[in-house]
Design an enzyme around this catalytic site. Structure first.
Site, PDB file in Angstrom:
ATOM      1  N   THR A 115       0.822  -1.202   0.000  1.00 16.73           N
ATOM      2  CA  THR A 115       0.000   0.000   0.000  1.00 16.73           C
ATOM      3  C   THR A 115       0.862   1.260   0.000  1.00 16.73           C
ATOM      4  O   THR A 115       2.004   1.247   0.470  1.00 16.73           O
ATOM      5  CB  THR A 115      -0.907   0.014   1.251  1.00 16.73           C
ATOM      6  OG1 THR A 115      -1.580   1.265   1.344  1.00 16.73           O
ATOM      7  CG2 THR A 115      -0.107  -0.187   2.518  1.00 16.73           C
ATOM      8  N   ASP A 116       0.281   2.368  -0.481  1.00 20.07           N
ATOM      9  CA  ASP A 116       0.981   3.652  -0.404  1.00 20.07           C
ATOM     10  C   ASP A 116       1.012   4.214   1.009  1.00 20.07           C
ATOM     11  O   ASP A 116       1.769   5.149   1.300  1.00 20.07           O
ATOM     12  CB  ASP A 116       0.363   4.673  -1.367  1.00 20.07           C
ATOM     13  CG  ASP A 116      -1.101   4.988  -1.090  1.00 20.07           C
ATOM     14  OD1 ASP A 116      -1.704   4.354  -0.187  1.00 20.07           O
ATOM     15  OD2 ASP A 116      -1.654   5.857  -1.790  1.00 20.07           O
ATOM     16  N   GLU A 117       0.224   3.652   1.918  1.00 27.03           N
ATOM     17  CA  GLU A 117       0.162   4.185   3.279  1.00 27.03           C
ATOM     18  C   GLU A 117       1.464   3.992   4.044  1.00 27.03           C
ATOM     19  O   GLU A 117       1.686   4.651   5.063  1.00 27.03           O
ATOM     20  CB  GLU A 117      -1.014   3.574   4.039  1.00 27.03           C
ATOM     21  CG  GLU A 117      -2.353   3.941   3.419  1.00 27.03           C
ATOM     22  CD  GLU A 117      -3.536   3.555   4.281  1.00 27.03           C
ATOM     23  OE1 GLU A 117      -3.448   3.716   5.514  1.00 27.03           O
ATOM     24  OE2 GLU A 117      -4.545   3.097   3.721  1.00 27.03           O
ATOM     25  N   TYR A 166      -1.916  -0.306  11.010  1.00 31.82           N
ATOM     26  CA  TYR A 166      -2.026  -0.997   9.725  1.00 31.82           C
ATOM     27  C   TYR A 166      -0.821  -0.706   8.835  1.00 31.82           C
ATOM     28  O   TYR A 166      -0.142  -1.618   8.358  1.00 31.82           O
ATOM     29  CB  TYR A 166      -3.315  -0.603   9.003  1.00 31.82           C
ATOM     30  CG  TYR A 166      -3.275  -0.883   7.525  1.00 31.82           C
ATOM     31  CD1 TYR A 166      -3.087  -2.182   7.057  1.00 31.82           C
ATOM     32  CD2 TYR A 166      -3.406   0.144   6.589  1.00 31.82           C
ATOM     33  CE1 TYR A 166      -3.023  -2.448   5.693  1.00 31.82           C
ATOM     34  CE2 TYR A 166      -3.355  -0.111   5.232  1.00 31.82           C
ATOM     35  CZ  TYR A 166      -3.166  -1.408   4.783  1.00 31.82           C
ATOM     36  OH  TYR A 166      -3.101  -1.659   3.437  1.00 31.82           O
ATOM     37  N   LYS A 193       2.229  -3.162   7.426  1.00 38.19           N
ATOM     38  CA  LYS A 193       2.514  -3.377   6.011  1.00 38.19           C
ATOM     39  C   LYS A 193       3.941  -2.948   5.663  1.00 38.19           C
ATOM     40  O   LYS A 193       4.608  -3.589   4.854  1.00 38.19           O
ATOM     41  CB  LYS A 193       1.507  -2.619   5.152  1.00 38.19           C
ATOM     42  CG  LYS A 193       0.133  -3.257   5.103  1.00 38.19           C
ATOM     43  CD  LYS A 193       0.154  -4.661   4.508  1.00 38.19           C
ATOM     44  CE  LYS A 193       0.422  -4.661   3.019  1.00 38.19           C
ATOM     45  NZ  LYS A 193       0.322  -6.031   2.426  1.00 38.19           N
TER      46      LYS A 193
END
Length: 354
Positions: free
Chosen positions: A132-134, A158, A162
């Site tokens: 993810t870009d997060e 989260y 990741k």
């Protein structure tokens, strides 16, 4: 054949359907079937010999090892993850267990399998890790979008979990030579999206004449990627990506959350007007912002276009219209997925306003 983990979730399920629509190469689909895993998404494959579903956990190294030896996949595509920020705030332990420990166990099982392959098959094998870009944190309004060299600064349980999984994948390549590929994608949307996420939540709440909850001032910006575009990017990366490399996948669609909700309301006004003739936007309600809410995400996907020739086929407007029309046409899927457990979660997260 390939092994797909998390293939009954939103992105994984779309990938499985898309893969078998584009190719006759078989899929072994492993999914734990937590709250967001839904076999209804795969009902069209019920009698398809190219698809075999197995319920299981990526953390079960023995199971993964048996599957690899039995089916001898040429690639593993890892979607399996706990992926909802709000849930990670309420209960981070499952995110640590699945996204970090689970990824470690999966990598170790795959490494054992890969080490035992004949030289030609070892050379051709790939492990594609979908992230993810997060993991990159948040951007200021004038900052350049995230590139593959942006430093990791995760801000939620989260995204931290990741980020850790990404680091493990990178380390298994550089230490052990495992031929990995990593992708970091922006916010996906489209068919089969579990209705706790913004776009399906707004569609379903609007149709049910419920408030449309928006965190804070609604000016959080995300880059929106139609899920079928994401699937095509993953196919291309698996086909031609350079091992050890990371590829950012984005839609080039930065939108504020409030603008996304208003766009959904406008589409519903057109496609399924309220019985009283009033606009759906009247149902918009602002709720207390969540802790540590990142302000802006944006993906620079030029590397993927430059090196592998990929770019999204859908604009936000065309993708959103397809999404709204899908939900209007698939009430049965929605009814089956919105179980009592899901409704309890919405009540906890948004309170009586939802």
């Amino acid at each position: 054949m390939i092994l797909v983990t998390g293939g009954a979730g939103f992105i994984g399920g779309n990938f499985v359907l898309d893969w078998l629509n584009q190719s006759n190469e078989a899929i072994i689909n492993l999914d734990k079937l937590t709250y967001a895993g839904n076999l209804d998404t795969l009902i069209s494959l019920k009698d398809d010999p190219r698809h075999r579903f197995i319920r299981g956990d990526i953390g079960d190294r023995e199971l993964i090892g048996r599957l690899l030896v039995e089916f001898k996949p040429r690639a593993v595509v890892n979607f399996a993850a706990e992926s909802h920020v709000d849930r990670s705030i309420h209960g981070p332990s499952e995110f640590i267990q699945t996204n970090i420990v689970g990824t470690f166990n999966l990598l170790e099982a795959v490494r054992d399998y890969w080490n035992g392959l004949p030289a030609r098959e070892r050379e051709a094998f790939r492990f594609l890790h979908v992230s993810t870009d997060e993991v990159y944190g948040t951007l200021e309004p004038t900052d350049h979008p995230f590139s593959e060299t942006t430093a990791y600064r995760p801000n939620s349980p989260y995204s931290a979990s990741k980020a850790a999984s990404d680091h493990l994948v990178r380390a298994w390549h550089h230490t052990y030579g495992l031929p990995v590929l990593t992708t970091n994608c922006s916010n996906n949307y489209g068919p089969y999206h579990f209705p706790e996420k913004l776009i399906p939540l707004v569609i379903l709440n609007a149709l049910a004449e419920k408030p449309l909850p928006i965190y804070g001032d609604g000016q959080q910006i995300r880059d929106w990627l139609f899920v079928k575009d994401h699937c095509s990017a993953l196919r291309r990366i698996l086909e031609a990506g350079t091992t050890g490399e990371t590829y950012n996948v984005g839609g080039w669609n930065e939108k504020a959350n409030l603008d996304v909700v208003r766009a959904i309301c406008a589409l519903l006004d057109e496609l399924k007007p309220r019985a009283d003739g009033r606009p759906y936007a009247e149902q918009i309600t602002f709720v207390t912002d969540r802790p540590g809410h990142d302000r802006r995400y944006a993906i620079d996907a030029r590397k993927l276009e430059r090196e592998l020739g990929w770019k999204p086929a859908d604009t936000f407007e065309t993708g959103l219209r397809k999404t709204v029309m899908w939900y209007l046409a698939n009430a049965r899927w929605v009814q089956n997925v919105t179980s009592g457990a899901y409704l309890d979660w919405v009540q906890i997260q948004y309170g009586e306003q939802s």
